[in-house]
Design a protein around this motif. Structure first.
Motif, PDB file in Angstrom:
ATOM      1  N   LYS A   1       0.834  -1.216   0.000  1.00  0.00           N
ATOM      2  CA  LYS A   1       0.000   0.000   0.000  1.00  0.00           C
ATOM      3  C   LYS A   1       0.864   1.259   0.000  1.00  0.00           C
ATOM      4  CE  LYS A   1      -4.232  -1.306   2.451  1.00  0.00           C
ATOM      5  NZ  LYS A   1      -4.879  -1.168   3.755  1.00  0.00           N
ATOM      6  N   LEU A   2       1.896   1.261   0.849  1.00  0.00           N
ATOM      7  CA  LEU A   2       2.771   2.426   0.948  1.00  0.00           C
ATOM      8  C   LEU A   2       3.466   2.703  -0.383  1.00  0.00           C
ATOM      9  CD1 LEU A   2       4.408   1.773   4.433  1.00  0.00           C
ATOM     10  CD2 LEU A   2       2.986   3.730   3.855  1.00  0.00           C
ATOM     11  N   ASN A   3       4.037   1.629  -0.968  1.00  0.00           N
ATOM     12  CA  ASN A   3       4.765   1.810  -2.223  1.00  0.00           C
ATOM     13  C   ASN A   3       3.868   2.267  -3.359  1.00  0.00           C
ATOM     14  OD1 ASN A   3       7.367   1.314  -1.328  1.00  0.00           O
ATOM     15  ND2 ASN A   3       7.100  -0.901  -1.468  1.00  0.00           N
ATOM     16  N   SER A   4       2.652   1.737  -3.391  1.00  0.00           N
ATOM     17  CA  SER A   4       1.791   2.203  -4.490  1.00  0.00           C
ATOM     18  C   SER A   4       1.345   3.640  -4.242  1.00  0.00           C
ATOM     19  CB  SER A   4       0.604   1.281  -4.754  1.00  0.00           C
ATOM     20  OG  SER A   4       0.220   0.569  -3.649  1.00  0.00           O
ATOM     21  N   HIS A   5       1.282   4.027  -2.968  1.00  0.00           N
ATOM     22  CA  HIS A   5       0.933   5.420  -2.680  1.00  0.00           C
ATOM     23  C   HIS A   5       2.066   6.361  -3.105  1.00  0.00           C
ATOM     24  CE1 HIS A   5      -1.430   8.457  -0.439  1.00  0.00           C
ATOM     25  NE2 HIS A   5      -0.252   9.031  -0.320  1.00  0.00           N
ATOM     26  N   ILE A   6       3.292   5.959  -2.818  1.00  0.00           N
ATOM     27  CA  ILE A   6       4.448   6.789  -3.164  1.00  0.00           C
ATOM     28  C   ILE A   6       4.698   6.770  -4.676  1.00  0.00           C
ATOM     29  CG2 ILE A   6       6.948   7.070  -2.839  1.00  0.00           C
ATOM     30  CD1 ILE A   6       6.491   5.569  -0.106  1.00  0.00           C
ATOM     31  N   GLY A   7       4.375   5.627  -5.306  1.00  0.00           N
ATOM     32  CA  GLY A   7       4.556   5.554  -6.749  1.00  0.00           C
ATOM     33  C   GLY A   7       5.864   4.910  -7.154  1.00  0.00           C
ATOM     34  N   GLU A   8       6.661   4.443  -6.198  1.00  0.00           N
ATOM     35  CA  GLU A   8       7.865   3.659  -6.512  1.00  0.00           C
ATOM     36  C   GLU A   8       8.151   2.706  -5.361  1.00  0.00           C
ATOM     37  OE1 GLU A   8      11.750   5.668  -6.152  1.00  0.00           O
ATOM     38  OE2 GLU A   8      10.626   7.504  -5.820  1.00  0.00           O
TER      39      GLU A   8
END
Ligand SMILES: [Zn+2]
Length: 283
Positions: free
Chosen positions: A75-82
């Motif tokens: 979830k965190l990585n998809s929020h940040i975009g990388e």
């Protein structure tokens, strides 16, 4: 040609603040990414070489979150975009220690927003007019800057749907009707009203009180306890203080005067005295 989205991270990295930016981004968005339930028990604290440190308020939640680690990371990585976060470490601790960090981050973000605001010509002139009379150029410049910053802050707040307090012109968040100062004042007035009514009609229940003053259960109980305590201490000092004793009983038991029997009076007096003897042995 590079898109703005590509350029921004490189520029930030060049300035040496990329890491700070990413950390802030995770800490700031921890609540919306993790959800309210997880947020109630945890805070994102720091990000170091892909490992995110998360403080958790108890070991049960530490265990619970460890199980959902992969999911949270995704979830965190998809929020940040990388794929910035490669591991999460959960550490049990006191969340209050991280409250300041979070406030700092919010403050920083606000400052960034304020800096990005462009004032109109009219707004700039308005700020300069206000300091026209100042002779000291240095002071004049400083105050003008503060006023301009204030106008910019107001613009940011308005864009975030902040609105005027119902009582004064200070802006407050969309969910609030009153600014903190007016809200405190209103609370003081409410407490005074509750006390006044309780002194006249000590047996009122919380629901009945709503017919006179709209208040929270906490405010009602707080007033009741304060009054009870002050009557109790008067009775302890002077056992002949019958009015105070009656008020104490009506408040404590929720009884009307005609419902108070001799037995109840005897019992209340006894329990008040017993407490006194605990604190002043030998008297
Ligand atoms: Zn106000």
């Amino acid at each position: 040609m590079k898109r703005a989205g590509d350029v921004l991270p490189i520029t930030l990295s060049y300035l040496g603040i990329k890491k700070k930016y990413e950390e802030q981004s995770v800490a700031l968005h921890w609540r919306e990414i993790a959800g309210d339930e997880i947020y109630a028990h945890s805070r994102a604290v720091s990000l170091n070489r892909g490992t995110l440190l998360v403080a958790v308020d108890n070991s049960v939640w530490c265990h619970h979150l460890s199980i959902s680690k992969e999911d949270i990371m995704h979830k965190l990585n998809s929020h940040i975009g990388e794929k910035l976060i490669t591991d999460i470490r959960f550490k049990a601790g006191n969340l209050k220690d991280y409250q300041n960090y979070e406030n700092d981050v919010e403050e920083l973000e606000l400052q960034q927003k304020v800096r990005l605001v462009k004032l109109s010509l009219q707004e700039r002139e308005e700020a300069e007019q206000k300091t026209q009379g100042l002779k000291n150029q240095n002071l004049k410049q400083k105050i003008t800057k503060i006023i301009k910053k204030d106008i910019a802050l107001r613009k940011v707040r308005l864009a975030e749907q902040w609105k005027k307090c119902q009582n004064c012109s200070v802006l407050c968040p969309p969910e609030d009707m009153l600014c903190p100062a007016c809200s405190l004042q209103a609370k003081k007035e409410r407490i005074n009203q509750i006390r006044k009514i309780m002194l006249e009609v000590p047996w009122l229940t919380y629901d009945e009180m709503q017919g006179f003053v709209e208040c929270s259960k906490g405010e009602y109980i707080g007033c009741k306890q304060d009054l009870q305590e002050s009557f109790a201490s008067e009775v302890r000092k002077n056992p002949e203080a019958n009015m105070q004793l009656m008020s104490y009983i009506m408040l404590k038991q929720g009884l009307k005067p005609d419902q108070i029997t001799d037995d109840i009076v005897e019992y209340s007096l006894h329990s008040l005295r017993r407490k006194k003897y605990v604190f002043t042995p030998g008297s």
